[in-house]
Scaffold this active site. Structure first.
Site, PDB file in Angstrom:
ATOM      1  N   ILE A  30       0.839  -1.187   0.026  1.00 59.07           N
ATOM      2  CA  ILE A  30       0.154  -0.130  -0.103  1.00 59.07           C
ATOM      3  C   ILE A  30       0.858   1.233  -0.041  1.00 59.07           C
ATOM      4  CG2 ILE A  30      -1.447   1.154   1.204  1.00 59.07           C
ATOM      5  CD1 ILE A  30      -2.868  -1.328   2.521  1.00 59.07           C
ATOM      6  N   ASP A  38      11.517   3.336   4.985  1.00 61.72           N
ATOM      7  CA  ASP A  38      11.168   2.116   5.179  1.00 61.72           C
ATOM      8  C   ASP A  38      12.589   1.299   5.775  1.00 61.72           C
ATOM      9  OD1 ASP A  38       8.856   0.278   3.470  1.00 61.72           O
ATOM     10  OD2 ASP A  38      10.322  -0.794   4.448  1.00 61.72           O
ATOM     11  N   VAL A  42      10.624   2.660  12.361  1.00 59.26           N
ATOM     12  CA  VAL A  42       9.896   3.366  12.917  1.00 59.26           C
ATOM     13  C   VAL A  42       9.524   3.001  14.511  1.00 59.26           C
ATOM     14  CG1 VAL A  42       8.198   4.011  10.870  1.00 59.26           C
ATOM     15  CG2 VAL A  42       7.518   2.044  12.648  1.00 59.26           C
ATOM     16  N   ASN A  87       2.013   4.698   7.605  1.00 59.02           N
ATOM     17  CA  ASN A  87       1.366   3.614   6.712  1.00 59.02           C
ATOM     18  C   ASN A  87       2.339   2.295   7.170  1.00 59.02           C
ATOM     19  OD1 ASN A  87       0.122   2.018   4.285  1.00 59.02           O
ATOM     20  ND2 ASN A  87       2.492   1.658   4.248  1.00 59.02           N
ATOM     21  N   SER A  96      -7.391   0.071   9.374  1.00 65.18           N
ATOM     22  CA  SER A  96      -7.995  -1.182   8.924  1.00 65.18           C
ATOM     23  C   SER A  96      -9.341  -1.416   9.251  1.00 65.18           C
ATOM     24  CB  SER A  96      -6.930  -2.353   9.478  1.00 65.18           C
ATOM     25  OG  SER A  96      -7.573  -3.621   9.154  1.00 65.18           O
ATOM     26  N   TYR A 111      -3.774  -7.508  16.276  1.00 63.07           N
ATOM     27  CA  TYR A 111      -3.861  -6.619  15.467  1.00 63.07           C
ATOM     28  C   TYR A 111      -4.907  -5.483  15.382  1.00 63.07           C
ATOM     29  CZ  TYR A 111      -3.727  -4.931  10.541  1.00 63.07           C
ATOM     30  OH  TYR A 111      -3.720  -4.447   9.320  1.00 63.07           O
ATOM     31  N   THR A 149      -9.224  -6.438   2.974  1.00 61.26           N
ATOM     32  CA  THR A 149      -8.017  -7.133   2.600  1.00 61.26           C
ATOM     33  C   THR A 149      -7.513  -6.772   1.049  1.00 61.26           C
ATOM     34  OG1 THR A 149      -8.956  -9.125   3.848  1.00 61.26           O
ATOM     35  CG2 THR A 149      -7.206  -9.709   2.322  1.00 61.26           C
ATOM     36  N   VAL A 150      -6.250  -6.223   1.376  1.00 59.11           N
ATOM     37  CA  VAL A 150      -5.643  -5.657   0.044  1.00 59.11           C
ATOM     38  C   VAL A 150      -4.662  -6.681  -0.540  1.00 59.11           C
ATOM     39  CG1 VAL A 150      -4.675  -3.694  -0.826  1.00 59.11           C
ATOM     40  CG2 VAL A 150      -6.037  -3.373   1.063  1.00 59.11           C
TER      41      VAL A 150
HETATM   42  P1  NAI Z   1       3.694  -4.796   3.045  1.00 61.78           P
HETATM   43  O1  NAI Z   1       4.376  -5.795   4.240  1.00 61.78           O
HETATM   44  O2  NAI Z   1       3.483  -5.151   1.719  1.00 61.78           O
HETATM   45  O3  NAI Z   1       4.381  -3.273   3.528  1.00 61.78           O
HETATM   46  C1  NAI Z   1       4.588  -2.948   4.721  1.00 61.78           C
HETATM   47  C2  NAI Z   1       5.933  -2.156   4.752  1.00 61.78           C
HETATM   48  O4  NAI Z   1       6.267  -1.514   6.007  1.00 61.78           O
HETATM   49  C3  NAI Z   1       7.046  -2.903   4.420  1.00 61.78           C
HETATM   50  O5  NAI Z   1       8.043  -2.352   3.257  1.00 61.78           O
HETATM   51  C4  NAI Z   1       8.090  -2.906   5.411  1.00 61.78           C
HETATM   52  O6  NAI Z   1       9.312  -2.990   5.231  1.00 61.78           O
HETATM   53  C5  NAI Z   1       7.622  -1.539   6.204  1.00 61.78           C
HETATM   54  N1  NAI Z   1       7.939  -1.612   7.552  1.00 61.78           N
HETATM   55  C6  NAI Z   1       7.359  -2.504   8.344  1.00 61.78           C
HETATM   56  N2  NAI Z   1       8.057  -2.449   9.606  1.00 61.78           N
HETATM   57  C7  NAI Z   1       8.742  -1.221   9.530  1.00 61.78           C
HETATM   58  C8  NAI Z   1       9.387  -0.418  10.577  1.00 61.78           C
HETATM   59  N3  NAI Z   1       9.627  -1.093  11.755  1.00 61.78           N
HETATM   60  N4  NAI Z   1       9.857   0.915  10.195  1.00 61.78           N
HETATM   61  C9  NAI Z   1       9.850   0.923   8.778  1.00 61.78           C
HETATM   62  N5  NAI Z   1       9.220   0.150   8.020  1.00 61.78           N
HETATM   63  C10 NAI Z   1       8.532  -0.737   8.425  1.00 61.78           C
HETATM   64  O7  NAI Z   1       2.168  -4.454   3.906  1.00 61.78           O
HETATM   65  P2  NAI Z   1       0.730  -3.837   3.219  1.00 61.78           P
HETATM   66  O8  NAI Z   1      -0.172  -4.852   3.032  1.00 61.78           O
HETATM   67  O9  NAI Z   1       1.052  -2.813   2.340  1.00 61.78           O
HETATM   68  O10 NAI Z   1       0.376  -2.966   4.495  1.00 61.78           O
HETATM   69  C11 NAI Z   1       0.717  -1.731   4.958  1.00 61.78           C
HETATM   70  C12 NAI Z   1      -0.475  -1.032   5.904  1.00 61.78           C
HETATM   71  O11 NAI Z   1      -1.555  -1.332   5.630  1.00 61.78           O
HETATM   72  C13 NAI Z   1       0.021  -1.545   7.339  1.00 61.78           C
HETATM   73  O12 NAI Z   1      -0.116  -0.639   8.159  1.00 61.78           O
HETATM   74  C14 NAI Z   1      -1.171  -2.550   7.514  1.00 61.78           C
HETATM   75  O13 NAI Z   1      -1.603  -2.774   8.798  1.00 61.78           O
HETATM   76  C15 NAI Z   1      -2.207  -1.750   6.563  1.00 61.78           C
HETATM   77  N6  NAI Z   1      -3.535  -2.662   6.027  1.00 61.78           N
HETATM   78  C16 NAI Z   1      -3.167  -3.852   5.195  1.00 61.78           C
HETATM   79  C17 NAI Z   1      -3.988  -4.464   4.897  1.00 61.78           C
HETATM   80  C18 NAI Z   1      -3.924  -5.552   3.630  1.00 61.78           C
HETATM   81  O14 NAI Z   1      -4.816  -6.474   3.534  1.00 61.78           O
HETATM   82  N7  NAI Z   1      -2.764  -5.793   2.969  1.00 61.78           N
HETATM   83  C19 NAI Z   1      -5.557  -4.155   5.023  1.00 61.78           C
HETATM   84  C20 NAI Z   1      -5.760  -3.334   5.948  1.00 61.78           C
HETATM   85  C21 NAI Z   1      -4.610  -2.528   6.481  1.00 61.78           C
END
Ligand code: NAI
Length: 242
Positions: free
Chosen positions: A18, A37, A52, A78, A130, A143, A175-176
């Protein structure tokens, strides 16, 4: 549409899923973008390695972003991680880890960016929350609690900073289809059945795309949402209405 021309945007977790789609969308619409990131190698714009959960790392990356972009008008909080389990089964270490990333990570990035945002005539924070904040999903206690905090923080921060011209909103995705969800599917006993269950859970019958979430984030971050603060925008295929 170049409605972010002349504006600087910081996206945490902009290296994947996202956050990556948000960073690309804002850049296409004219913003100068910095992505914070753990792994910024895929991120568009200025990629900054940052964790973060580490205040010094966040402060240093935001200072570098401000130098590179010349300004910070938009912050997209994010970065996030997931956890499966009930209130009994997640360890206390997991509770602390998820809150440290999902909740305190947002606090750290916001604290670092607020001095810059206050100087902007078009300041906006958008938090990736979320549907789990409100839906009562099984095996998502930790979560969901962390995202409930993100939703509450969105409303409280909107009230605290509206007088300073900083708008704060969040998106609640269902769910994305991102690398995160693909990792969960790959680990499932029957990935195809799991994918089909996730698709059926949303009334639209399919997963949300990262670009659809990015479009909602971009709207809330954009000057055209200038009268919108303290709102929660669902991007969940209708799931919140069930
Ligand atoms: P993803 O795992 O594809 O991307 C998350 C990014 O955050 C990664 O690049 C990771 O390196 C970075 N990250 C994780 N911990 C970190 C830290 N401590 N410091 C800096 N960067 C960090 O995940 P996605 O699916 O893109 O999720 C992004 C956001 O969307 C999250 O907050 C998640 O909770 C939220 N979300 C995702 C959904 C889904 O179905 N994929 C649904 C609803 C919310």
């Amino acid at each position: 549409m170049k409605d972010f021309e002349g504006l600087g945007a910081v996206v945490t977790g902009g290296g994947s899923g996202i956050g990556l789609a948000v960073a690309r969308t804002l850049a296409q619409r004219g913003a100068a973008v910095a992505c914070l990131d753990l792994d910024p190698s895929e991120a568009p714009g200025t990629g900054l390695r940052a964790d973060v959960t580490d205040e010094e790392s966040v402060n240093a990356a935001v200072a570098a972003a401000a130098r590179q972009l010349g300004r910070i008008d938009v912050l997209v909080n994010n970065a996030g991680i997931g956890a499966q389990g009930t209130v009994e089964t997640n360890s206390y270490d997991e509770w602390q880890r998820v809150f440290d990333v999902n909740v305190l990570g947002l606090v750290r990035a916001t604290r670092a960016c607020l001095p810059h945002l206050r100087r902007s005539p078009a300041a906006a924070i958008v938090n990736t929350c979320s549907i789990a904040a409100t839906a009562g999903l099984p095996q998502r206690a930790l979560y969901s609690a962390s995202k409930g905090a993100v939703q509450s923080l969105t409303l409280a921060m909107a009230a605290d900073h509206v007088g300073e011209g900083v708008r704060v909103n969040c998106v609640n995705p269902g769910t994305v289809d991102t690398p995160w969800v693909r990792r969960l599917l790959a680990a499932a006993d029957d990935p195809e059945a799991e994918l089909s269950a996730l698709e059926k859970r949303q009334p639209t019958g399919r997963l949300v795309s990262a670009e659809e979430v990015a479009a909602a984030v971009a709207f809330l971050a954009s000057p055209s949402a200038g009268a919108t603060t303290g709102t929660v925008l669902a991007v969940d295929g209708g799931m919140h209405g069930l």
